[in-house]
Every structure is written in structure tokens, then in C-alpha cells.
Design an enzyme around this catalytic site. Structure first.
Site, short mmCIF file in Angstrom:
data_model
loop_
_atom_site.label_atom_id
_atom_site.label_comp_id
_atom_site.label_asym_id
_atom_site.label_seq_id
_atom_site.Cartn_x
_atom_site.Cartn_y
_atom_site.Cartn_z
N GLU A 120 0.81 -1.22 0.00
CA GLU A 120 0.00 0.00 0.00
C GLU A 120 0.84 1.27 0.00
O GLU A 120 0.49 2.25 -0.65
CB GLU A 120 -0.95 0.01 1.21
CG GLU A 120 -2.12 -0.96 1.11
CD GLU A 120 -1.71 -2.40 1.35
OE1 GLU A 120 -0.58 -2.61 1.85
OE2 GLU A 120 -2.48 -3.31 1.03
N HIS A 136 -12.06 -6.50 7.72
CA HIS A 136 -12.78 -6.26 6.47
C HIS A 136 -14.01 -5.40 6.73
O HIS A 136 -14.95 -5.41 5.93
CB HIS A 136 -13.21 -7.59 5.82
CG HIS A 136 -12.05 -8.47 5.44
ND1 HIS A 136 -11.42 -9.28 6.35
CD2 HIS A 136 -11.40 -8.63 4.27
CE1 HIS A 136 -10.42 -9.91 5.75
NE2 HIS A 136 -10.38 -9.55 4.49
#
Lengths: 502, 371
Positions: free
Chosen positions: B92, B162
């Protein structure tokens, strides 16, 4: 063993490379298989080169390959119509890392995602380090004499003199700004003492269109590109003429006009950005690359890994220059990594790399120039580890005698001084005299003192610049805060520094 | 089963102008063609338009090449080529850093972080680099072309990693914008605005709505302005403020309250940074009560910023303390999700909503009754 780097300008046959090249032969074979237009070429390679034999034999008496590794690896070989322009891209093999096997059935290969790989029944760990460290490319010896005529890019008198002048200017600039901080005239400074060759020679090897993303110890690159002493001083004083508008600490220079991204304090953040910049240049088909700098300490950051990996995968034209100066503030490189420096990490990312004597201006020039050409013409990243020493303290907030020997500092300052070394070569050529020297030093010193005095007298930034540029257009909350602050300052001016016009 | 029931009220199928509610986006439809799309298709459409209208725009991130794990990037690589739409390594900080570099060279980089839960490695690049790129350079450089998209929020079974709603971290960073759409039509317009905004934007997409929300979305190129909140349901007794998927929950709470005779005004903030204080202020000055709701944990959540600001601006008009109905101060749990979530029951039980008499002073926050 001798590293052949060649020059970018001449064509010379490579020395035959060792034949225990199983690993590289296999990878070259892969490349051949990828690029080959027909299977015939591949099979003829196998036959002519006896590669199957090389895969299974360990001994060194295999027939010398008809084609060198370099030739196999480059597209030149596969397209006979092109010249041997890219000879400088010859890649040194690392025989110690090669896995060899001596079983007949090892001529077979295993198919995994990522391609075919040979196998061995012998359990052998790749050693944690090579028996020999990667050698360091240098052109000039410590006395400023060229070691070998053959493997460097010649530098004209004009260029050499300019390089020397800029190295000396950088020295004077560092000295005077450092003193200015000690006198309390600027809040902070950090020098590049000991790294003048890296700063100037790398800049000299680039084109002005190459986009530079510095760490913070490369003001010489900006100096080379034409940033004036006044402009440096203005940033250090954060006055109204500072292009950065007084928002950052001294030495956080930036200039879009000179293609030099603004310095930011976080370490290594510029590396993945450089990969993006390189990719942008690639997409624009520009004859330019991204060039980014990092210290030895910075290579421990995650962004180093991210930057190199992205540049390699995206095939971005980026030159990564690591200034391995031995120290990250007080942390010696023995506490920073356990590898043979930074150069060995290049191959881990699939990046071509070289170790160069960072205190040898001619070596740095040749290496950066070659790397830049490779990056642009082959659209790939290149890694340069420039070995040097941080003679100065980390910054004006540091006293390095607290963690290292004064003798060590003195040794590097005097005997291994890159400016003196280059000076000797320039003088030996009859291009520089003591008179030139004293003229340059005194006029530069004078210019700097004047620049500092002028910068001190400049108006301060108007208060509104506190609120501009957070976004492209000032947002409502900022407008309100500005109104509130102005009212407060008008009401109680004695509590605020003077000179910031409302 | 519980989660299914709990989710039932969150399914958003837009029937039009039922209940006087304007949950649907109010962008003018007129004679343009519309198509019934879910959220990921609307976002996909926005990305197609963005790449079509600016040849110097790029879409990249993990797995975007084949269409992405949520299908938001379907068809882009095939149509615009792998030079402009591509997979990145799993990193990322590299994705955002690379995007900053591209944007700094004048391109539009629309990067995808696969789940907002994984945005943190890029936090340094976002906060220290992207947000300050223009300011620190004295406007010589900027990375305004950067847009970071990430699915956020509860999905019924996401657990710790999540389901997160990390918007509050980013709302504390001067120099970036934070945008969260509530529906497919809103998402397309807001995403196009975010991509074209000359500032780096973090765009959180409510993953729960990727398939669940279906709406008539105009097929043409349109933009919805940033930093403009929208009153999507008018009322006079209490103001409710939220964003993203939570608005569907809040709308149910409004419907329930209406049966009790409470008239609720529901506001979609859309842009959290910089946020539209004026719209919320005007509404609260009218109603005298405010309830803020978000999935993220209550402590330090963005509701606190809204509460503090409205208190400053509307203190004398307030008839009750500002209520916050939010997630609990725990990591997002799996089996306990129905208990963690700020459901409509929690909203309805909150003090602001349960007894709107203008003469009564409420001492207990409804939420604390549930602890």
C-alpha cells in the site's frame, strides 16, 4: 576478477566471463525463450552453446561459450541489426551465489509460476554473504591520478572546471550557513561535507529534464542546476522571497523550475514517488528519467523496498542513488543492515546495480551518466551505491564526536577528501591554479555573506501565507480561522513576532 | 440468521420518491438516459468516464486488472490498456507513493486500496506527503490528481479487518479531502468530482452497498459537488447527520420515529473533510436537536467533531444534548456484529429521538442505556 563496465561511447569486446554461469545462463535462456521469434533459435542456442552441458556440469572445463553472457542477455544479440551500443550494460555475475548440480537428470526443469527452474538433489543454502564484497568502481586514485585509461567517460576541461568550482562552492556554502546557524541567524542547517563529489558529479551527469527527488543532503544537485546562493539563503531564512513561503525548516529546498522536488523530512518517502515520476516520464515518452537519492539509513525503510520493487515491476526509468556515508545520525551501518551494503540488494529486485567510490568525482560522473542512459534507453531502474563518509555532523542539532572518534572524522576530512582529490586531477591537467582557487573561495564567501545579509533584511511572509496552499483554494474553515487570527493579532500584537503583514 | 435480519433493514432498493424521502440522489435526471445500477457498477462507470475524458489518468492497485475483488474496475484494462490500468505489487505504501509521483507530474492517479482496513501502511505517504505536497513546496508542486479509493464499513461477516471505518483518522489531516457516498448515483457523481478535484482525495466506498444498493444512475458524465451536504429528508423536530451506508439505517429510524409523530430531518454529509457546517447548522437551528450516527467507534469518531462544532454554533438553540449513536469502542467483532452496530433500534432509543417534547430536558444519553 574484473568488472567490465565499458563506456557509453566505444565498442569493445567483453573479456570472456567465467563459465560457471549456470544461474545466469539459465536466466539468459529464459530471456532468449521469451524474445525468440521461433523455437529454432532456442534450439540452436542450446546446441551451439552446449548449454545443456553447462547445466549439468560443475567443472570449469566446459567449452567457452561462443557468445558472452552480455550478448546473450541483451536484445542486441537477438536482433543482429543493432550495434553493440549497450556494451556498458555488461552485467557482472556473482558466481558464489550460483547453484550448480552434477546430476544427469538435473538437465530437466521444473515448471512453477514464474518460469522454469532447474532442480538439484543437493541441499545447498546460498551463503548469507559472498566470499568477496562487491568491488567499488573508481577512476581516480587518492592522489588524483587516473588509474586506468579505459573505463570512464572523459570529462572536458570546461566541464571539469565547472564541477570543481561547484564542489568548492558547496563547501563554502556549507561552511557559512553552518556558522550562520551557530550564530543564531537561521534555526537549522545540515551540511554535505565529504559528499561534494556525489552531489556535483551526479548532477553533472544528468540532463536538466531529469526529475530529481532528493532526500536532504543533495543541495549540490540544485546548485549545479542553477539555484542561486540567494535562493538558498531565502529558503533558510524563510523570508518573503522563499519559494516555499517559509513553511518548512531550512534546507528543505525545492524548485519546479529546476525539476527538483521539494525536500521533505520523512526518510525514503521519495523512493516510491520516484517510481511514479519515472513511469510518468515513460508514458510521456520523454528523454528523461527520475533520479532519487537516499542514505544508507534510509534503505532500511519500507519505502525503499516499495520504491525499488515498483520501479522494477513497472519498468520505470529511475536511477536510485544511495549515499552510503556510514552513519545515520549516530547509527553506524553495522547497526543498519547485515548485507554487503546496498548494492547487493539491487539484484533482489531485478535491478541492475553498481557500487562506486562516491568520493571520486570522475567515477560518480561515469556511473551516473551510464546509469541514466540505461534507465532512459532501456526503460528500467538502476541502483548506484556511492561509498562515502559523512564528515560533518548529521545536522546542527548533532555533535557526532559523541558517538565516533575525532580521529576517524579527521582522517576522512583530510586524507579522503573528495574535493582535494578532484582538485589534484584538475590541477595536474593544467586547468586550475592556486590563484583560481583563492579567487573562487574569496568571491564565493563574499557572495554568501551578502546573500545572508540580504536574506535577513528581506520582508517576512505575509500572514495570509499561513493559510494558502493547504488546498488549491482556501476552504471555509481556513477563511474563518484566518479572520479570527488576524483579529487576535491586531488586538494583541505584543504577543506575536513582528514583520508578518496582515 | 440474526445478521440477515439485522441486514434486512439495510437493503436499499430505491423505489423513487416514496415517504417523501430523497434517499436517492437528487441530481437532475431530465431527459438523460438512466440505468439501474448497483454501487460497484456505478463506480465502474465513473472510472470508465474518468479514463475516457482524461488520457493522462491511471487506475491501479492490487488486482484491479481483472476487474478487482469488488468488480469496480471491470473492463478498464481491456478498454484502456495495461499501461493505464494495471495491477501493482502488494504494497500500500508503494501504491500511494507511486500514485503521488504520477500525480506530481500532472496526471490523475486513481489508486485502489483493497480494503480500508489495509490503508495504514500508506498513512505516512497520505499524511506526510500527499496532504502537504502543495503547502510545503509553496505551491510549486502538488499531487491534486491523486484519488485513493477504498471499500469501508461493515459487510455482515467482515470481522476486524474487512469492516473498518477509518474516516476519522483522515479527517484530522489538513490538505486532503475525505468523501463518502451513500448510494450508486451519488457515488458516480462524487467520485468524478473527487478525481477531478485539484486536491488529493480519500474516497471511502460502503462495501455493504456494492451489490445491495440499486438505483437509477444517469449514464452521462456528471459531478456532484464536494463539501456540500444534502438534506435528504426534511423535518422539524430533530436533525440526523450521517454518511455512507449508515444513512439507510438512519432512514429506517426516521420512519419509525415518524410513526411516533416525530418529524426527522436527515442530512447526508457526503464530504467529511472539509465538511459543510452551514447546512447542518441551519438545520439544527431549526430543529433544536442533533443526532449523529456512524459505524466507527464512538470515541474520537468524526461525530465528536460535528458535535463540538454544532455546540459552538447552536448552543442556545439546542433543546437536548447532541446524541451520537455509533459503534462500540471495540475492534470490529465478528459474531457480535449485530450488537456492535449502531442499528436503528439504538438510534430510536437515543434520548434525542425518544421523547421530543420541547419542554423536557434529557439527562441520559439513550446510548448509555444500552451499555
Amino acid at each position: 576478477m574484473h568488472i567490465r563496465q565499458g563506456t557509453t561511447c566505444t565498442c569493445r569486446p567483453s573479456n570472456p566471463l567465467p563459465t560457471n554461469i549456470v544461474k545466469d545462463a539459465t536466466s539468459f535462456l529464459h530471456m532468449a525463450m521469451l524474445f525468440a521469434r521461433s523455437r529454432n533459435l532456442v534450439s540452436s542456442l542450446r546446441q551451439n552453446l552446449g548449454l545443456s552441458a553447462i547445466l549439468i556440469k560443475r567443472n570449469h572445463s566446459s567449452p567457452r561459450p561462443v557468445f558472452t553472457n552480455y550478448q546473450l542477455s541483451s536484445r542486441v544479440f537477438l536482433d543482429p541489426s543493432t550495434s553493440f551500443r549497450h556494451e556498458s550494460t555488461a552485467v557482472e555475475t556473482q558466481p558464489d551465489l550460483v547453484q550448480q548440480s552434477d546430476h544427469e537428470d538435473d538437465a530437466q526443469e521444473l515448471d512453477f509460476p514464474g518460469g522454469k527452474v532447474g532442480y538439484t538433489s543437493e541441499m545447498k543454502f546460498i551463503p548469507e554473504s559472498s566470499s568477496r564484497r562487491i568491488p567499488c568502481y573508481r577512476v581516480l586514485n587518492e592522489h588524483g591520478k587516473i588509474i586506468s585509461d579505459r573505463d570512464f567517460i572523459p570529462v572536458s576541461e570546461k566541464l571539469a572546471v565547472r564541477m570543481y568550482e561547484q564542489m568548492a562552492t558547496l563547501q563554502v556554502m556549507d561552511h557559512i550557513f553552518y556558522e550562520a546557524q551557530r550564530q543564531g541567524r537561521i534555526s537549522f542547517y545540515l551540511t554535505s561535507v565529504g559528499e561534494e563529489a556525489i552531489n556535483i558529479a551526479s548532477a553533472a551527469a544528468l540532463s536538466p529534464e531529469d526529475v530529481v527527488l532528493p532526500q536532504y543532503r543533495e543541495p549540490g544537485v540544485l546548485l549545479w542546476r542553477g539555484f542561486t546562493l540567494e535562493e538558498f539563503a531565502n529558503q533558510c531564512f524563510g523570508n518573503k522571497a522563499d519559494y516555499g513561503k517559509g513553511r518548512q525548516m531550512p534546507i528543505h529546498y525545492g524548485s519546479n523550475q529546476h525539476n527538483y522536488f521539494t525536500v521533505s523530512s520523512p526518510i525514503a518517502t521519495q523512493l516510491p514517488q520516484a517510481a511514479g515520476v519515472g513511469y510518468a516520464l515513460k508514458m510521456e515518452k520523454k528523454n528523461a528519467c527520475a533520479v532519487t537519492f537516499i542514505g544508507d539509513g534510509g534503505t532500511s525503510e519500507g519505502d525503499f523496498h516499495a520504491g525499488l520493487n515498483f520501479a522494477a515491476v513497472m519498468e520505470a526509468p529511475v536511477v536510485f542513488i544511495c549515499r552510503n556515508n556510514g552513519w545515520a545520525i549516530s547509527t553506524h551501518i553495522s547497526e543498519q543492515f547485515r548485507s554487503d551494503g546496498i548494492v547487493v540488494k539491487g539484484q533482489a529486485y531485478g535491478i541492475r546495480s553498481i557500487r562506486v567510490d562516491g568520493n571520486d568525482a570522475l567515477a560518480v560522473y561515469s556511473a551516473v551518466r551510464s546509469a541514466r542512459e540505461m534507465a532512459v534507453t532501456e526503460q528500467r531502474p538502476v541502483l548506484i551505491e556511492a561509498m562515502t563518509y559523512r564528515v560533518g555532523h548529521h545536522s546542527t542539532s548533532d555533535d557526532s564526536t559523541k558517538y565516533r572518534e575525532a580521529d576517524e572524522i579527521q582522517y576522512w576530512k583530510m586524507s579522503r577528501n573528495p574535493v582535494n582529490r578532484f582538485k589534484k586531477w584538475v590541477e595536474d591537467n593544467g586547468w586550475w591554479s592556486e590563484e583560481d582557487e583563492s579567487k573562487l573561495r574569496s568571491s564565493t564567501r563574499k557572495q554568501l555573506l551578502q546573500a545572508i545579509q540580504a536574506a535577513e533584511k528581506w520582508e517576512k511572509q505575509p500572514l495570509t501565507e499561513l493559510f494558502n496552499d493547504v488546498y488549491d483554494v482556501k476552504t471555509k474553515n481556513l477563511e474563518e480561522q484566518e479572520v479570527g487570527l488576524k483579529a487576535l493579532v491586531e488586538k494583541q500584537p505584543q504577543d506575536y513576532p513582528t514583520g508578518f503583514h496582515i | 440468521m440474526a445478521s440477515l435480519l439485522g441486514r434486512f433493514c439495510r437493503k436499499l432498493v430505491v423505489p423513487g420518491s416514496a415517504h417523501g424521502s430523497r434517499m436517492t440522489s437528487t441530481t437532475a435526471c431530465g431527459s438523460e438516459t438512466v440505468k439501474s445500477l448497483n454501487l460497484y457498477s456505478a463506480i465502474n462507470q465513473a472510472l470508465h468516464i474518468a479514463l475516457e475524458t482524461d488520457p493522462r489518468s491511471y487506475v491501479f492497485g492490487e488486482d484491479v486488472g481483472f476487474g478487482g475483488v469488488f468488480r469496480c474496475t471491470t473492463g478498464l484494462a481491456e478498454r484502456f490498456g495495461k499501461n493505464r490500468v494495471f495491477n501493482t505489487p502488494l504494497c500500500e505504501q508503494g501504491i500511494v507513493g507511486f500514485g503521488i509521483g504520477l500525480a506530481a507530474m500532472g496526471n490523475r492517479a486513481v489508486v485502489e486500496i483493497q480494503f480500508a482496513d489495509y490503508i495504514y501502511p500508506a498513512f505516512d505517504q497520505i499524511v506526510n506527503e500527499a496532504a502537504k505536497f502543495r503547502y510545503r513546496s509553496g505551491n510549486q508542486f502538488n499531487c491534486g490528481g491523486l484519488t485513493i479509493r477504498a471499500p469501508y464499513g461493515a459487510v455482515g461477516h467482515g470481522g476486524h479487518y474487512h469492516s473498518q471505518s477509518p474516516e476519522a483518522f483522515f479527517c484530522h489531516v489538513p490538505g486532503i479531502k475525505v468523501v463518502i457516498p451513500r448510494s450508486p448515483r451519488e457515488a458516480k457523481g462524487l467520485l468524478l468530482s473527487s478525481i477531478r478535484d485539484p486536491n488529493p482525495v480519500v474516497f471511502f466506498e460502503p462495501k455493504w452497498l456494492y451489490r445491495q444498493a440499486v438505483e437509477e444512475v444517469p449514464e452521462h458524465d456528471y459531478m456532484i459537488p464536494l463539501s456540500q451536504a444534502e438534506v435528504i429528508r426534511e423535518g422539524s423536530d430533530i436533525t440526523l447527520v450521517g454518511w455512507g451506508a449508515q444513512l439507510t439505517v438512519m432512514e429506517q429510524a426516521c420512519l419509525d420515529a415518524e410513526k411516533e409523530g416525530i418529524s426527522c430531518e436527515l442530512i447526508d454529509l457526503k464530504t467529511l473533510l472539509p465538511w459543510d457546517k452551514e447546512t447542518v447548522e441551519a438545520s439544527v437551528k431549526k430543529t433544536g436537536r442533533l443526532l449523529i450516527s456512524h459505524e466507527a467507534p464512538i470515541t474520537g469518531g468524526f461525530g465528536a467533531e460535528i458535535s463540538a462544532t454544532i455546540l459552538e454554533r447552536c448552543f442556545l438553540k439546542l433543546e437536548a444534548p447532541v446524541s451520537r449513536v455509533c459503534g462500540l469502542d471495540t475492534p470490529f467483532p465478528l459474531v457480535f456484529e449485530p450488537f456492535y452496530m449502531p442499528t436503528k433500534n439504538k438510534a430510536s432509543s437515543s434520548s434525542s429521538l425518544s421523547s421530543p417534547s420541547k419542554n423536557t430536558h434529557f439527562l441520559i444519553h439513550g446510548f448509555s442505556r444500552l451499555l
